[in-house]
Write an enzyme that holds these catalytic residues in place. Structure first.
Site, PDB file in Angstrom:
ATOM      1  N   TRP A 198     -16.000  10.460 -13.799  1.00 33.54           N
ATOM      2  CA  TRP A 198     -15.173  10.169 -12.628  1.00 33.54           C
ATOM      3  C   TRP A 198     -14.659  11.441 -11.953  1.00 33.54           C
ATOM      4  O   TRP A 198     -14.413  11.453 -10.745  1.00 33.54           O
ATOM      5  CB  TRP A 198     -13.996   9.259 -13.012  1.00 33.54           C
ATOM      6  CG  TRP A 198     -13.083   9.825 -14.065  1.00 33.54           C
ATOM      7  CD1 TRP A 198     -13.172   9.672 -15.413  1.00 33.54           C
ATOM      8  CD2 TRP A 198     -11.913  10.647 -13.855  1.00 33.54           C
ATOM      9  NE1 TRP A 198     -12.160  10.342 -16.059  1.00 33.54           N
ATOM     10  CE2 TRP A 198     -11.373  10.942 -15.131  1.00 33.54           C
ATOM     11  CE3 TRP A 198     -11.284  11.148 -12.720  1.00 33.54           C
ATOM     12  CZ2 TRP A 198     -10.229  11.714 -15.303  1.00 33.54           C
ATOM     13  CZ3 TRP A 198     -10.139  11.930 -12.874  1.00 33.54           C
ATOM     14  CH2 TRP A 198      -9.626  12.214 -14.159  1.00 33.54           C
ATOM     15  N   TRP A 228       2.041   1.749  -3.525  1.00 35.09           N
ATOM     16  CA  TRP A 228       1.017   2.400  -4.360  1.00 35.09           C
ATOM     17  C   TRP A 228       1.085   3.923  -4.207  1.00 35.09           C
ATOM     18  O   TRP A 228       0.929   4.658  -5.189  1.00 35.09           O
ATOM     19  CB  TRP A 228      -0.384   1.913  -3.978  1.00 35.09           C
ATOM     20  CG  TRP A 228      -0.839   0.676  -4.693  1.00 35.09           C
ATOM     21  CD1 TRP A 228      -0.948  -0.585  -4.189  1.00 35.09           C
ATOM     22  CD2 TRP A 228      -1.265   0.589  -6.070  1.00 35.09           C
ATOM     23  NE1 TRP A 228      -1.411  -1.449  -5.159  1.00 35.09           N
ATOM     24  CE2 TRP A 228      -1.617  -0.761  -6.320  1.00 35.09           C
ATOM     25  CE3 TRP A 228      -1.389   1.515  -7.099  1.00 35.09           C
ATOM     26  CZ2 TRP A 228      -2.080  -1.204  -7.553  1.00 35.09           C
ATOM     27  CZ3 TRP A 228      -1.859   1.075  -8.337  1.00 35.09           C
ATOM     28  CH2 TRP A 228      -2.193  -0.258  -8.558  1.00 35.09           C
ATOM     29  N   TRP A 283     -20.651  10.732 -21.008  1.00 33.60           N
ATOM     30  CA  TRP A 283     -21.210  10.556 -19.667  1.00 33.60           C
ATOM     31  C   TRP A 283     -22.666  11.021 -19.626  1.00 33.60           C
ATOM     32  O   TRP A 283     -23.030  11.976 -20.297  1.00 33.60           O
ATOM     33  CB  TRP A 283     -20.388  11.350 -18.641  1.00 33.60           C
ATOM     34  CG  TRP A 283     -18.940  11.002 -18.606  1.00 33.60           C
ATOM     35  CD1 TRP A 283     -17.915  11.755 -19.062  1.00 33.60           C
ATOM     36  CD2 TRP A 283     -18.350   9.797 -18.092  1.00 33.60           C
ATOM     37  NE1 TRP A 283     -16.709  11.116 -18.882  1.00 33.60           N
ATOM     38  CE2 TRP A 283     -16.958   9.901 -18.281  1.00 33.60           C
ATOM     39  CE3 TRP A 283     -18.866   8.640 -17.505  1.00 33.60           C
ATOM     40  CZ2 TRP A 283     -16.070   8.904 -17.895  1.00 33.60           C
ATOM     41  CZ3 TRP A 283     -17.980   7.640 -17.110  1.00 33.60           C
ATOM     42  CH2 TRP A 283     -16.617   7.783 -17.312  1.00 33.60           C
ATOM     43  N   GLU A 309       0.835  -1.210   0.000  1.00 34.41           N
ATOM     44  CA  GLU A 309       0.000   0.000   0.000  1.00 34.41           C
ATOM     45  C   GLU A 309       0.869   1.259   0.000  1.00 34.41           C
ATOM     46  O   GLU A 309       0.526   2.259  -0.645  1.00 34.41           O
ATOM     47  CB  GLU A 309      -0.933  -0.007   1.217  1.00 34.41           C
ATOM     48  CG  GLU A 309      -2.004  -1.087   1.176  1.00 34.41           C
ATOM     49  CD  GLU A 309      -2.876  -0.994  -0.060  1.00 34.41           C
ATOM     50  OE1 GLU A 309      -3.490   0.061  -0.284  1.00 34.41           O
ATOM     51  OE2 GLU A 309      -2.926  -1.979  -0.824  1.00 34.41           O
ATOM     52  N   ASN A 347     -11.280   1.332   2.568  1.00 33.36           N
ATOM     53  CA  ASN A 347     -10.628   1.219   1.258  1.00 33.36           C
ATOM     54  C   ASN A 347     -11.418   0.378   0.263  1.00 33.36           C
ATOM     55  O   ASN A 347     -11.579   0.745  -0.905  1.00 33.36           O
ATOM     56  CB  ASN A 347      -9.217   0.609   1.413  1.00 33.36           C
ATOM     57  CG  ASN A 347      -8.293   1.487   2.224  1.00 33.36           C
ATOM     58  OD1 ASN A 347      -8.613   2.639   2.485  1.00 33.36           O
ATOM     59  ND2 ASN A 347      -7.164   0.957   2.635  1.00 33.36           N
ATOM     60  N   TRP A 352      -9.331   6.996  -8.628  1.00 30.14           N
ATOM     61  CA  TRP A 352     -10.547   7.263  -9.416  1.00 30.14           C
ATOM     62  C   TRP A 352     -10.335   6.873 -10.874  1.00 30.14           C
ATOM     63  O   TRP A 352     -11.217   6.298 -11.509  1.00 30.14           O
ATOM     64  CB  TRP A 352     -10.975   8.726  -9.280  1.00 30.14           C
ATOM     65  CG  TRP A 352     -11.907   8.914  -8.132  1.00 30.14           C
ATOM     66  CD1 TRP A 352     -11.611   9.350  -6.871  1.00 30.14           C
ATOM     67  CD2 TRP A 352     -13.316   8.616  -8.125  1.00 30.14           C
ATOM     68  NE1 TRP A 352     -12.735   9.335  -6.083  1.00 30.14           N
ATOM     69  CE2 TRP A 352     -13.799   8.900  -6.825  1.00 30.14           C
ATOM     70  CE3 TRP A 352     -14.206   8.149  -9.076  1.00 30.14           C
ATOM     71  CZ2 TRP A 352     -15.135   8.726  -6.469  1.00 30.14           C
ATOM     72  CZ3 TRP A 352     -15.542   7.969  -8.735  1.00 30.14           C
ATOM     73  CH2 TRP A 352     -16.001   8.260  -7.436  1.00 30.14           C
TER      74      TRP A 352
END
Length: 429
Positions: free
Chosen positions: A337, A255, A284, A252, A319, A360
């Site tokens: 998004w 990341w 969208w 993590e 998460n 996202w």
């Protein structure tokens, strides 16, 4: 002068360590940046309260060392103009920040300081590896996480996670009487008094992280995000712990580094653009009523609603549930998004641009190393898998299983089919 920003601690602070070793008395400063604060929609933004609380605690520590934090409520340029008039400054030390606004700000401050023959020294502090420290053999940045993480782990050694012993040099702070920190109210904000996650993370959480992290009803995550975001905890110390206790937790942290590296090399992702440009052609639906229902947690999908209500009430969302709610907004409702990214940016205590944007775009399928667009979470399956006893759902959606709970805003199979068709049409252009 040491300029505190995303590193609100005295212990194991790279830039502060180098400042204290520079053979000059060191004055610590902080700027409540009005360029940022004036854009915040809520005057009870708990992140500002967190910073203020942290500065007060720092001020006490500094008072014991015979010095004081100097705090400004202004633009950085104006604050430095005042400092240059008030003090004879030899050098300014600070730690790197990788966001587009921060890079512009630092360039303008460097130019101002240069006009006055003042050197600006900046250091890596908020990540383990930055910029081009972990790149492909051909010198290009990675855009896929797995090979990046392998290279990251292969490169990691004690040198990169050793602590900076600032305590040895605290006698080098500029000695002065305590200065008053502006009150929260005087900078235009009010506190809530709601407690923040503790900075001391229980080792047992890290030890069990890989087994418990996906279950939102269990206290199985560290809540370290806000402390990493504002630097009240050292990422090096956290990496040391993770190395000893749990590789999944270490991943993590990788990341985080990965998304900061992506933002550095591809700054367009932080400026409203999809990492993969072809995804900017998606048509969208952007239904405002449906977006409002998602924000409020009234979609009729209980795991989604529980997550949004947790976020609205606490500034935190588990998460696993972040992935589910993000996927639902983008794939089920076909809402851009960027709308969801902006809402999380407003609400999350641990919001940081690189990770929020990266996650996202991952959920939307348009980011680097993204989930393929045809992978669409089924919220019912996710709830059954990760909240099978409905503890999390019942906590945040007490009316679930009653007649007052709304019907699903959209049918899953219909939404899935619509999403696949919409994405395919955009990508087949």
């Amino acid at each position: 002068m040491f300029w505190l920003r995303r590193d609100l601690r005295l212990h194991d602070n790279a830039g502060l360590y180098h400042a204290l070793k520079s053979n000059h008395p060191v004055l610590p400063i902080f700027i409540f940046d009005t360029n940022i604060l004036n854009q915040l929609p809520s005057k009870t933004d708990r992140r500002v309260e967190f910073i203020h609380n942290t500065l007060r605690a720092l001020q006490q520590q500094l008072a014991e060392l015979g010095t004081s934090l100097q705090v400004y409520h202004d633009t950085p340029i104006n604050a430095f103009k005042k400092l240059i008039k008030e003090y004879h400054i030899e050098k300014v030390f600070t730690n790197h920040d990788y966001e587009p606004y921060a890079r512009e700000r630092d360039d303008s401050i460097a130019a101002l300081l240069q006009q006055h023959a003042i050197a600006l020294h900046t250091y890596k502090d908020q990540v383990i590896f930055e910029k081009s420290e972990v790149i492909k053999d051909d010198g290009r940045p990675y855009t896929v996480f797995t090979p990046y993480s392998k290279k990251w782990k292969a490169k990691l050694d004690d040198f990169y996670i050793k602590s900076y012993p600032t305590e040895k040099y605290t006698g080098n702070f500029y000695q002065q009487a305590g200065k008053e920190i502006p009150s929260l109210r005087s900078i235009g904000f009010t506190g809530t008094g709601i407690p923040f996650p503790p900075v001391d993370i229980d080792d047992r959480i890290i030890e069990q992280y890989d087994k418990l992290r996906n279950f939102p009803a269990i206290e199985g995550t560290s809540h370290a995000g806000i402390h990493l975001r504002f630097g009240t905890i050292s990422v090096r110390q956290l990496a040391q712990k993770a190395q000893q206790l749990n590789e999944t937790f270490l991943t993590e942290l990788i990341w985080r580094d990965f998304f900061q590296m992506i933002l550095w090399h591809f700054p367009h992702v932080g400026q409203g653009k999809a990492f993969k440009a072809e995804y900017d052609f998606i048509k969208w639906r952007n239904n405002e009523d449906e977006f409002a229902r998602w924000c409020e947690g009234n979609t009729g999908y209980p795991i989604v609603d529980a997550g949004m209500r947790e976020l609205n009430a606490t500034g935190f969302m588990h998460n696993r549930v972040r992935m589910i709610t993000a996927s639902f907004l983008v794939k089920h409702l076909l809402i851009d998004w960027r709308w969801g990214e902006a809402y999380f940016a407003e609400k999350l205590l641990d919001y940081e641009l690189a990770s929020n944007n990266g996650n996202w775009q991952w959920a939307a399928g348009c980011g680097c190393d993204a989930a393929p667009y045809f992978r669409i979470f089924n919220p019912h399956v996710q709830a059954k898998k990760f909240d099978g006893q409905l503890q999390y759902i019942r906590k945040w959606v007490p009316e679930y299983e009653t007649l007052s709970y709304p019907q699903p805003i959209v049918d899953h199979e219909m939404a899935r089919k619509r999403c696949l068709e919409t994405y395919k049409k955009a990508l087949d252009r």
